[in-house]
Write an enzyme that holds these catalytic residues in place. Sequence first.
Site, PDB file in Angstrom:
ATOM      1  N   ALA A   1       1.451   3.227   3.425  1.00 59.50           N
ATOM      2  CA  ALA A   1       2.277   2.507   4.394  1.00 59.50           C
ATOM      3  C   ALA A   1       3.700   2.337   3.890  1.00 59.50           C
ATOM      4  O   ALA A   1       4.657   2.429   4.671  1.00 59.50           O
ATOM      5  CB  ALA A   1       1.650   1.153   4.701  1.00 59.50           C
TER       6      ALA A   1
ATOM      7  N   GLY B   1       0.855  -1.183   0.000  1.00 61.85           N
ATOM      8  CA  GLY B   1       0.000   0.000   0.000  1.00 61.85           C
ATOM      9  C   GLY B   1       0.887   1.227   0.000  1.00 61.85           C
ATOM     10  O   GLY B   1       1.828   1.333   0.798  1.00 61.85           O
TER      11      GLY B   1
ATOM     12  N   GLY C   1      11.714   7.195 -13.324  1.00 57.43           N
ATOM     13  CA  GLY C   1      12.169   5.807 -13.314  1.00 57.43           C
ATOM     14  C   GLY C   1      13.680   5.721 -13.305  1.00 57.43           C
ATOM     15  O   GLY C   1      14.362   6.439 -12.560  1.00 57.43           O
TER      16      GLY C   1
ATOM     17  N   SER D   1      12.359  -4.462   1.186  1.00 50.05           N
ATOM     18  CA  SER D   1      13.517  -4.050   0.389  1.00 50.05           C
ATOM     19  C   SER D   1      14.056  -2.684   0.790  1.00 50.05           C
ATOM     20  O   SER D   1      15.128  -2.282   0.320  1.00 50.05           O
ATOM     21  CB  SER D   1      13.137  -4.015  -1.098  1.00 50.05           C
TER      22      SER D   1
ATOM     23  N   ASP E   1       7.622   4.588  -3.950  1.00 44.34           N
ATOM     24  CA  ASP E   1       7.233   4.881  -2.568  1.00 44.34           C
ATOM     25  C   ASP E   1       8.454   5.019  -1.671  1.00 44.34           C
ATOM     26  O   ASP E   1       8.484   5.865  -0.769  1.00 44.34           O
ATOM     27  CB  ASP E   1       6.327   3.777  -2.031  1.00 44.34           C
TER      28      ASP E   1
END
Length: 329
Positions: free
Chosen positions: A56, A53, A247, A317, A278
């Site tokens: 989060a 999400g 990217g 990660s 994120d």
Amino acid sequence: MHRVQNVQSHVGEYAPDILVVGSCFLDYVGYVDHMPQVGETMHSESFHKGFGGKGANQAVAAGRLGAKVAMVSMVGTDGDGSDYIKELERNGVHTAYMLRTGKSSTGLAMILVDTKSSNNEIVICPNATNYFTPELLRAQTSNYEKILHTGLKYLICQNEIPLPTTLDTIKEAHSRGVYTVFNSAPAPKPAEVEQIKPFLPYVSLFCPNEVEAALITGMKVTDTESAFRAIKALQQLGVRDVVITLGAAGFALSENGAEPVHVTGKHVKAVDTTGAGDCFVGSMVYFMSRGRNLLEACKRANECAAISVTRKGTQLSYPHPSELPAGVT
């Protein structure tokens, strides 16, 4: 049933620097050697269930680095919701104002990752998140008094909960002098674009990717120069600071109307790009909360995101401070 989740492990008053209002989803991730064609049934090379999400993810990215960060989201009263709150706490995220509903289960995302290209495909089922309305948030937080406290520096929002909740929170936080960060992912639908535009003057930092920037401005973003044009167009719509993520090509930004600059991406062997954007956003705001200007914060966030794509998983990660290159503090 809706109620505020009070977590007993936090004692006394907690005054975060960063507040994230957004989504909490369980990730169901399958790793495949190619994306399935229509009608194709295939085996995955491996599978794992994790926590995701966008809201989060960004909170955890900041929390793992040591930020004073709190999360406001809606999860179910199911075991997944309880597990998620515990996971946030394990990653340094304050959860006293998390909301829970018995009307639906905790949201989830079904993710396929191509192990050859590291690209992914994601299908989201919001579930409990659909009940995360502005009326409910205001009612449960005493018209934001509990969460938009004096001393709060940064608010981070995304486009993965009901848009009226996001926009209402941004406007309220802006009126209280909070630096508001809006990451417009997932890409808004045409009707949402028209809702977002009038609220851009309440956004201190707008952080879209090239696709989202094109949707808001009507300008295709295909290279550095077109990114610069989109930045200027966004500032004309009322945003003060803009970061467009590109990217692997890095990012372009302008702070307080200055001439845009471009910073190239860091070349790494990507394994799984899920949640890398994120990681960038959460890390960026963490470094800003530590006194870095926008450019320096983004450079450091770029390092964090580069680490994240070399590992499988989403929040798993994200790096801890001990894993960062020398000088990235």
